[in-house]
Design a protein around this motif. Structure first.
Motif, PDB file in Angstrom:
ATOM      1  N   ASP A   1     -40.735  -6.228 -10.639  1.00 30.48           N
ATOM      2  CA  ASP A   1     -40.275  -7.396 -11.384  1.00 30.48           C
ATOM      3  C   ASP A   1     -40.106  -7.054 -12.862  1.00 30.48           C
ATOM      4  N   PRO A   2     -39.002  -7.496 -13.482  1.00 32.67           N
ATOM      5  CA  PRO A   2     -38.790  -7.138 -14.896  1.00 32.67           C
ATOM      6  C   PRO A   2     -39.865  -7.677 -15.840  1.00 32.67           C
ATOM      7  N   ARG A   3     -40.636  -8.674 -15.415  1.00 34.29           N
ATOM      8  CA  ARG A   3     -41.673  -9.212 -16.297  1.00 34.29           C
ATOM      9  C   ARG A   3     -42.898  -8.317 -16.369  1.00 34.29           C
TER      10      ARG A   3
ATOM     11  N   ARG B   1     -45.204  -5.582 -17.301  1.00 32.16           N
ATOM     12  CA  ARG B   1     -45.381  -4.531 -18.313  1.00 32.16           C
ATOM     13  C   ARG B   1     -46.730  -3.874 -18.131  1.00 32.16           C
TER      14      ARG B   1
END
Lengths: 371, 671
Positions: free
Chosen positions: A119-121, A123
């Protein structure tokens, strides 16, 4: 940003290393139980969810027990950092450098899944964190009696002609384990997305708006078993449980209910090998047998990690633990040390093929893009 | 009769269980905690329960329940203080109370408004407890009759209240509600997680805007700024007119209204999934619709306080029904409460209601007793606390800025909360200035996510039903309950459109330059257009259909308003601008200069952290703006910083760190 943080981490790493030497020395002198003395300290047990979820219940269950078990009986407070389906809190934890054991972090299946799916969220990086506890949870799928009657023993082929509806929290959440299992059995299940918790899904089932559902074990025991007793619901299968060697076996809480693996083997349309099965197994392991884990930050030294592992073991060794945990957590393995590490590895390392399969399936069936 | 045979003995046993010195002591402790926490806007049942939860484990069940229920029951009572005295919605339950409660304070009738509110709360709370007693045993089939189409209709009924709260120009109300609905869709969608008017680069927006922040920004910030510009006390006369006995007499004179409102509160509370945030708006709307003389609503009509306050405590009793029967929490605080019950060794659900009815009924008794003790205490205190409205406001304002900043910061504990508060505050100021209905905006925002979810889910299920066969589908969406609520909604809109204009009276609003109102309208239109365009980019249909539909309705309303502005003369009410009026226009201090003080506090906090910024802000504000002596400045600053540290310490909250804290490790509370 990244560069600055890395520098900071290196610098603090050096400080931590020095502190480790000092701490080890202290421990060696005090020489007692081989644990780091925590007396007078306050340990923050941060969970990336709100006060109202299952993780809150789990963290609040462990907090007082942990406080009793740690050397020096420090205060353990649960802190909540909800946001963006738990990824906000996990991203925050990734940036923390508190290495003396006064910060621990509790994750859940909802934290693992976006990580697994790229998922791009996300980190954060699970490989950076040190696991000290892995708690298992099971799940049970159930049907209305008229639908359950269409099953031929373990063979679910009879269900393939029907339209099923169920309330789901979202395509990328824990519910994907159920969606994929039903799909593999050849069933047509339309998820109604957007409910706020699994309890709402059960209510839809009770109202007759949904005609299939699953619940995690504590919720199943509490709320679905009475429905089964009244003849309003019939258990279909559990997701199973994981033994110490990593095999799927019957759920010890529900020894009489077959596992999805058994149902799949008995249903011609379903296969317990290949991409779909591997993907399901990987996500099942991330979601259930190691659903909730407690982590220390990357830099925490080995002594602190050992102290927490020992404390959790002591909690599990209490005479009344089985009774206490059965009420809140269900009868599931509470893993520490090697078992926890094994569970974490299984939960956070999915083969690329499995990941690609799920990403593609989410896109095709639900139009959910993860890019 | 069978119900009575089961209920009465258990009720008696429960009474014996609760009337023990120790249990009553815990109940009173819970009530006191609930009152103290509830007084602060933004803090409510969840914060209070989190305080006591660590001590629940191992307590005897009746004491534990008394402690928790005592705490939950009085939060909707004590949050009234902020709503009435300061115009700050204390919690979602008292938003509608602000509409008439605060104008009453300005008239110098704060004590009257407070005591009327508390006696209504007391009455509603008792009615809720009585309903809970008997409903608990029979409610199950009734609750199961409320499926998604029924819940959607209740949400629509809530939205229809916009009609009566729209203000002078109905289209402006529609546009304001539409804007609120659009603001509610910001962030990750509930259904499939598509982003609306947000980006992963700004994680704060992904989560959507929080109700606490929107409520404070829309209602509290504009009112505080407006009052601060006047440099006088909240009460225009500077004194207190009628006393608290008057309020009790007012309530008695409107007993029938109170009964009706409490019943609405219980019914809406009983339905799981609706949450409590609509109930005060629905009762406020009905209160206005059913009143003969509507001219004083919004300007300080005591009925506007009695209605919502009777319903919001009754809702707590109603809300316990699904919580106990299904183990499904109706709100955040109920969810924490469920966790607490589990810590005591009980599992809420059918099992508990059947086999531990005596324990279950101690909850009912605790609820009733807590309401009596809590409201009783508040009534006794109301005369004294109401004096707050006679203090020079310039000395109160910095405390309010502090408290709302702290409240806003509770939602995600980042500085972005403060930035969001300031931004929404500016929108609130504009809505107020140009007479766009703020209640309409807030109703839209509050109901946005459930309107979208219920609509989406109901459509998904209906589609499958219709696929099976036509009548199966019709049976689902056309149930008697749906049709009944639909008729109510039509009636509500009809009455609203016919009589809504009277709420703000027929007096002509102040109008000034054409340019400012027109620019604001253009900004709203622009945002709407961008939101529609943004939603159109989403690939998943169920994530974009709602914002696009709502956006188009808003856009059409804006279009018609633009045309009216282009053709109408500058004296037309569509150009309403409070800056041209006597009260705001002639204020000794400017709008932006006053807001800048608040911006100064937030900006400074981002540099040096909240506590240091607070200290500097207090000293600067009190010396430069308020012009008080160094001595007084010192006392007030210490009081403010001390209060914040105490609150933060007790609740275990950190304060927003600034840039300074990135580089220097400071001890708590400076972190």
């Amino acid at each position: 940003m990244t560069i600055k943080n890395t520098t900071r981490r290196v610098a603090l790493g050096a400080v931590a290393a020095a502190a480790t030497v000092a701490l080890t020395a202290t421990t060696a002198i005090s020489g007692g139980h081989g644990g780091v003395d925590m007396s007078g300290k306050t340990i923050e047990f941060v969970i990336p969810f709100s006060e109202s979820g299952g993780s809150a219940r789990w963290a609040n269950f462990y907090a007082p027990l942990l406080s009793e078990a740690l050397p020096g009986n420090p205060t353990v407070v649960v802190r909540y950092r909800p946001g963006a389906g738990s990824t906000a809190g996990a991203n925050w934890f990734q940036e923390q450098d508190v290495n003396d054991g006064t910060l621990i972090f509790g994750t859940s299946g909802s934290t693992q899944f976006p990580y697994l799916l790229g998922d791009p969220r996300v980190r954060y990086e699970y490989d950076d964190w040190q696991v000290v506890l892995a708690s298992g949870v099971g799940g049970v799928s159930y049907l209305p009696p008229d639908m359950a009657a269409k099953m031929d023993g373990l063979d679910a082929t009879g269900l393939q002609g029907d339209d099923f509806i169920w309330g789901s929290q979202g395509a990328t959440r824990l519910d994907l384990v159920a969606n994929l299992a039903w799909k593999m059995l050849g069933m047509t299940v339309d998820p109604v997305f957007g409910i706020e918790g699994r309890g709402d899904g059960r209510l839809m089932f009770e109202r007759g708006e949904a005609n299939i559902d699953y619940q995690t074990s504590p919720a199943y025991l509490r709320s679905v078993v009475p429905l089964v007793e009244q003849g309003l619901a019939v258990p279909m299968m559990t997701w199973g449980s994981l033994d110490d060697a990593g095999n799927i076996v019957r759920d010890p809480t529900f020894p009489d209910i077959p596992t999805f693996k058994e149902v799949c083997e008995a249903t011609p349309a379903c296969e317990t090998s290949g991409d779909a099965w591997e993907a399901w197994k990987a996500f099942f392991i991330a979601g259930f047998p190691a659903q909730k884990m407690v982590f220390l930050p990357n830099g925490a030294d080995a002594d602190v990690v050992a102290t927490f592992s020992k404390a959790f073991q002591d909690v599990h060794a209490r005479d009344d633990f089985a009774e206490l945990s059965a009420k809140t957590l269900g009868i599931y393995p509470q893993m520490t040390e090697d078992a926890a590490q094994k569970a974490k590895d299984l939960a956070t390392g999915v083969p690329d093929s499995a990941k690609a399969f799920v990403v593609n399936w989410l896109q095709e069936d639900y139009g959910v893009s993860l890019n | 009769m069978e119900i009575f045979a089961t209920a009465l003995p258990a009720l008696g046993e429960a009474l014996v269980l609760i009337f023990q010195p120790q249990q009553i002591m815990y109940l009173v402790l819970g009530v006191l905690l609930g009152l103290s926490v509830g007084v602060f806007p933004g803090l409510g049942g969840i914060a209070g329960l989190s305080l006591v939860l660590p001590f629940i484990f191992g307590m005897d069940p009746v004491s534990g329940l008394a402690l928790m229920v005592g705490l939950i029951a009085v939060v909707p009572t004590s949050d009234t203080f902020a709503s009435v005295l300061l115009g700050i919605p204390g919690s979602t339950a008292s938003q509608a109370t602000v509409l008439d409660g605060f104008p009453l304070s300005k008239k110098g009738e704060a004590a009257r408004a407070l005591s009327a509110a508390f006696i209504s709360s007391l009455f509603g709370g008792l009615l809720g407890a009585i309903v809970l007693t008997f409903f608990l045993l029979i409610a199950r089939p009734l609750i199961l009759a409320f499926g998604l189409p029924e819940m959607l209709m209740i949400t629509v009924l809530g939205l229809s209240m916009v009609a009566i709260l729209a203000g002078r120009i109905p289209l402006k109300g529609v546009a304001a509600a539409g804007l609120g609905l659009l603001f509610g869709t910001i962030g990750e969608s509930d259904a499939s997680g598509s982003l609306r008017m947000a980006s992963y680069d700004i994680p704060y927006l992904v989560d959507g805007l929080k109700l606490v922040i929107v409520g404070l920004g829309i209602f509290a910030v504009p009112e505080i700024v407006a009052l601060l510009r006047q440099d006088r006390a909240i009460s225009k006369s500077g004194g207190l007119g009628s006393g608290w006995l008057k309020g009790i007499a007012d309530w008695f004179a409107n007993l029938w209204l109170s009964i009706r409102s409490a019943i609405i509160g219980v019914i809406v509370g009983v339905i799981p999934g609706l949450g409590g945030s609509v109930v005060d708006w629905i009762t406020y709307g009905f209160t206005v619709q059913s009143a003969k003389d509507k001219s004083q609503f919004g300007k300080g009509d005591i009925r506007g306080v009695i209605g919502p306050e009777s319903s919001n405590n009754a809702k707590e009793g109603g809300g316990l029904v699904p919580t106990l029967i299904f183990g499904i929490p109706g709100s955040g605080s109920m969810a924490v409460f469920l966790g607490g019950i589990a810590l005591l060794g009980y599992d809420p659900g059918p099992h508990m209601v059947r086999h531990n009815l005596d324990i279950t009924y101690t909850i009912v008794w605790s609820l009733a007793l807590a309401n009596v003790i809590g409201a009783g205490l508040c009534i006794l205190l109301s005369g004294q606390i109401a004096r707050l409205t006679t203090i020079r406001f310039t000395l109160v304002a910095p405390f309010l800025f502090t408290i709302i900043a702290f409240a806003a910061f509770q939602s995600s504990q980042t500085l972005a909360d403060l930035a969001a508060l300031l931004a929404i505050g500016v929108i609130g100021i504009m809505l107020r200035r140009f007479e766009w209905s703020r209640p309409a905006f807030l109703i839209g925002f509050v109901l946005s996510s459930q309107a979208e979810s219920f609509a989406n889910q109901a459509v998904q299920i209906a589609t499958v039903r219709f696929k099976r066969d036509f009548w199966n589908g019709m049976e689902y969406i056309g149930s008697p309950i749906v049709i009944a609520i639909l008729l109510l909604t039509i009636l509500s809109v009809y009455i609203g459109i016919k009589q809504g204009k009277q709420i703000l009276g027929n007096s002509t609003p102040p109008v000034g330059d054409k340019r400012a109102p027109f620019l604001f309208l253009l900004a709203v239109t622009g945002y709407t257009a961008v939101a529609i365009w943004d939603s159109a980019q989403i690939s998943v249909l169920r994530d974009k259909i709602f914002p696009i539909t709502v956006g188009l309705v808003t856009l059409v309303s804006c279009g018609v308003l633009i045309m009216r502005m282009m053709t109408a003369p500058a004296s037309d009410p569509v150009f309403a601008d409070l800056e041209a009026g006597d009260e705001d226009g002639a204020a000794p201090h400017g709008l932006w200069g006053t807001l800048a003080w608040f911006g100064f506090l937030l900006g400074l906090a981002s540099l040096v952290g909240f506590i240091i910024a607070l200290t500097i802000f207090f000293i600067a504000f009190l010396r430069m703006r308020a012009g008080v002596s160094w001595m007084q400045t010192g006392i007030l600053t210490t009081a403010a910083v001390g209060l914040m540290c105490f609150l933060g310490g007790v609740l275990g909250r950190d304060f927003p760190p600034g840039l300074l804290q990135e580089y220097v490790d400071l001890p708590w509370p400076l972190t």
